[in-house]
Motif scaffolding. Structure first.
Motif, short mmCIF file in Angstrom:
data_model
loop_
_atom_site.label_atom_id
_atom_site.label_comp_id
_atom_site.label_asym_id
_atom_site.label_seq_id
_atom_site.Cartn_x
_atom_site.Cartn_y
_atom_site.Cartn_z
N VAL A 97 -4.30 10.30 12.15
CA VAL A 97 -4.18 8.84 12.29
C VAL A 97 -3.65 8.49 13.67
O VAL A 97 -4.16 7.59 14.35
CB VAL A 97 -3.28 8.25 11.18
CG1 VAL A 97 -3.06 6.75 11.43
CG2 VAL A 97 -3.91 8.45 9.81
N ILE A 98 -2.63 9.22 14.11
CA ILE A 98 -2.05 8.96 15.44
C ILE A 98 -3.08 9.21 16.53
O ILE A 98 -3.25 8.40 17.45
CB ILE A 98 -0.79 9.83 15.65
CG1 ILE A 98 0.31 9.41 14.67
CG2 ILE A 98 -0.30 9.72 17.10
CD1 ILE A 98 1.45 10.41 14.55
N GLU A 99 -3.79 10.33 16.46
CA GLU A 99 -4.79 10.66 17.47
C GLU A 99 -5.93 9.63 17.48
O GLU A 99 -6.41 9.24 18.55
CB GLU A 99 -5.36 12.06 17.22
CG GLU A 99 -4.45 13.18 17.68
CD GLU A 99 -4.29 13.20 19.19
OE1 GLU A 99 -5.23 13.61 19.89
OE2 GLU A 99 -3.21 12.79 19.67
N THR A 100 -6.34 9.20 16.31
CA THR A 100 -7.43 8.22 16.25
C THR A 100 -6.97 6.87 16.77
O THR A 100 -7.73 6.15 17.43
CB THR A 100 -7.97 8.10 14.81
OG1 THR A 100 -8.33 9.40 14.34
CG2 THR A 100 -9.19 7.20 14.75
N ALA A 101 -5.71 6.53 16.51
CA ALA A 101 -5.15 5.28 17.05
C ALA A 101 -5.14 5.33 18.58
O ALA A 101 -5.48 4.33 19.25
CB ALA A 101 -3.74 5.06 16.53
N ASP B 267 0.82 -1.21 0.00
CA ASP B 267 0.00 0.00 0.00
C ASP B 267 0.86 1.26 0.00
O ASP B 267 2.09 1.21 0.12
CB ASP B 267 -0.99 0.00 1.17
CG ASP B 267 -0.31 -0.04 2.54
OD1 ASP B 267 0.82 0.45 2.68
OD2 ASP B 267 -0.93 -0.57 3.48
N GLY B 268 0.19 2.41 -0.14
CA GLY B 268 0.89 3.68 -0.27
C GLY B 268 1.71 4.03 0.95
O GLY B 268 2.83 4.58 0.83
N ALA B 269 1.21 3.74 2.14
CA ALA B 269 1.95 4.04 3.37
C ALA B 269 3.24 3.23 3.43
O ALA B 269 4.29 3.74 3.84
CB ALA B 269 1.08 3.74 4.58
N GLY C 157 8.04 7.95 9.23
CA GLY C 157 7.06 7.21 8.46
C GLY C 157 6.43 8.08 7.39
O GLY C 157 6.67 9.30 7.32
N SER C 158 5.63 7.48 6.54
CA SER C 158 4.93 8.22 5.49
C SER C 158 3.94 9.19 6.11
O SER C 158 3.62 9.12 7.30
CB SER C 158 4.18 7.25 4.57
OG SER C 158 2.99 6.80 5.20
N ASP C 159 3.44 10.10 5.26
CA ASP C 159 2.41 11.03 5.75
C ASP C 159 1.00 10.53 5.40
O ASP C 159 0.04 11.29 5.40
CB ASP C 159 2.63 12.43 5.17
CG ASP C 159 2.56 12.47 3.65
OD1 ASP C 159 2.36 11.40 3.03
OD2 ASP C 159 2.69 13.57 3.07
N SER C 160 0.85 9.23 5.15
CA SER C 160 -0.42 8.65 4.74
C SER C 160 -1.49 8.83 5.82
O SER C 160 -1.23 8.69 7.02
CB SER C 160 -0.25 7.16 4.47
OG SER C 160 -1.49 6.53 4.23
N ASP C 161 -2.72 9.12 5.36
CA ASP C 161 -3.85 9.20 6.29
C ASP C 161 -4.69 7.92 6.27
O ASP C 161 -5.81 7.88 6.76
CB ASP C 161 -4.73 10.42 5.99
CG ASP C 161 -5.50 10.29 4.67
OD1 ASP C 161 -5.21 9.35 3.89
OD2 ASP C 161 -6.39 11.12 4.42
N ASP C 162 -4.13 6.86 5.70
CA ASP C 162 -4.77 5.54 5.67
C ASP C 162 -4.88 5.01 7.10
O ASP C 162 -3.91 4.99 7.85
CB ASP C 162 -3.91 4.64 4.79
CG ASP C 162 -4.10 3.16 5.01
OD1 ASP C 162 -5.20 2.76 5.41
OD2 ASP C 162 -3.13 2.41 4.79
N PHE C 163 -6.09 4.56 7.48
CA PHE C 163 -6.30 4.17 8.87
C PHE C 163 -6.05 2.68 9.14
O PHE C 163 -6.24 2.21 10.27
CB PHE C 163 -7.71 4.56 9.34
CG PHE C 163 -8.84 3.79 8.69
CD1 PHE C 163 -9.48 2.77 9.37
CD2 PHE C 163 -9.29 4.11 7.42
CE1 PHE C 163 -10.54 2.08 8.79
CE2 PHE C 163 -10.34 3.43 6.83
CZ PHE C 163 -10.98 2.40 7.52
N SER C 164 -5.59 1.93 8.13
CA SER C 164 -5.44 0.49 8.31
C SER C 164 -4.41 0.14 9.38
O SER C 164 -4.49 -0.93 10.00
CB SER C 164 -5.05 -0.18 6.99
OG SER C 164 -3.75 0.20 6.59
N LEU D 295 5.76 4.73 12.91
CA LEU D 295 6.75 4.09 12.05
C LEU D 295 6.35 4.15 10.58
O LEU D 295 7.20 4.26 9.70
CB LEU D 295 6.94 2.64 12.46
CG LEU D 295 7.68 2.38 13.77
CD1 LEU D 295 7.68 0.89 14.08
CD2 LEU D 295 9.11 2.92 13.71
N SER D 296 5.05 4.08 10.30
CA SER D 296 4.60 4.05 8.90
C SER D 296 3.56 5.12 8.57
O SER D 296 3.30 5.38 7.40
CB SER D 296 4.01 2.67 8.57
OG SER D 296 2.96 2.35 9.46
#
Length: 285
Positions: free
Chosen positions: A159-163, A100-102, A117-124, A152-153
């Motif tokens: 994404v960090i806050e939601t995690a 994936d992109g991340a 890590g990447s700046d991806s906003d993918d929540f996977s 890391l990715s």
């Protein structure tokens, strides 16, 4: 605190719903979703071209990476982000599943000598955090490990806050507490992104799940996926199997939504609602 048996139940269930979600994962077209040659009661072959080579019982690339983390923590007492990154990079060097992109962005940063890590906003990535429970002595330690792992990715603030939100909810929902009450209480410790998404998702709990998830957005971005997960948790808090099936029927990133919802549902209760055959997983394939 969670027993080791409970943690393993959460991890195994999260992997099982990833495998179940493979059938309609990344199918986006409304008509195609309605006509999929899928038996929603069992595991299915993937219908999207992105999962070439996968068959019923396999994981998506999200489940594969969750299982890598599970492997990594088996002989660990704490989470060393640098050590895991080297382990992850080695796994990726021979991986034949979807990249994936991340992942591409993170690997590119590593090649360029950037320790980020990447700046991806993918929540996977949030769907992969459950093995960290095995090396976290309490809620705060788990949150710290989750934040280190996600960065890391996925070096994206939302994404960090939601995690962190879901990591804390995992603890707060433990042992049959009211999930919606815990969500509503917890949101106030976060910023407007979390609060606004929680509020609109709870307001949708009596609506049709297919339409609701499609309207929020079925794709991989955190702004689309987050309210869809909260919708599922508040609409089906006591009907786990129906949550997973209705989520899968809505298409898009079915796996990430199901996996994140599952870790909360199983923390709150158990995995007994799911058919035993959903746990017939190709873990060693």
């Amino acid at each position: 605190m969670f027993s080791k048996e409970k943690i393993n139940e959460i991890i195994t269930s999260t992997l099982a719903v990833d495998s179940y979600s493979l059938g309609s994962h990344w199918v986006y077209d409304d008509k195609q979703l309605q006509d999929l040659p899928i038996n929603w009661e069992t595991l299915n072959n993937p219908q999207a071209m992105w999962h070439k080579g996968k068959t019923a019982g396999d994981f998506t690339h999200i489940g594969d990476q969750l299982h890598w983390l599970y492997e990594f923590v088996q002989d660990k007492k704490e989470f060393d982000a640098s050590e895991y990154l080297a382990f992850w990079k080695e796994k990726m060097s021979t991986y034949t599943g979807y990249i994936d992109g991340a992942t591409r962005g993170t690997l590119s940063n590593i090649e360029d000598g950037k320790n980020i890590g990447s700046d991806s906003d993918d929540f996977s990535v949030i769907a992969r955090i459950t093995p960290l429970l095995l090396i976290s002595r309490n809620e705060d330690a788990f949150v710290k490990n989750v934040e280190s792992f996600v960065k890391l990715s996925h070096n994206s603030f939302h994404v960090i806050e939601t995690a962190i939100f879901f990591a804390r909810l995992l603890f707060r929902a433990h042992d049959n507490k009211n999930i919606q009450q815990e969500i509503s209480s917890l949101k106030n410790a976060f910023d407007s992104f979390i609060i606004d998404n929680v509020d609109k998702a709870i307001a949708s709990k009596d609506a049709n799940s297919f339409d609701t998830i499609r309207n929020f957005g079925p794709a991989c971005g955190i702004d689309e996926g987050f309210p869809g997960i909260i919708h599922l948790l508040t609409k089906y808090p006591k009907d786990f199997k129906e949550l997973v099936i209705q989520n899968a029927k809505a298409g898009g990133d079915t796996s990430s939504r199901a996996m994140i919802a599952t870790m909360i549902i199983v923390s709150n209760g158990s995995s007994e609602d799911l058919p035993k055959e959903w746990f017939d997983l190709n873990i060693n394939k």
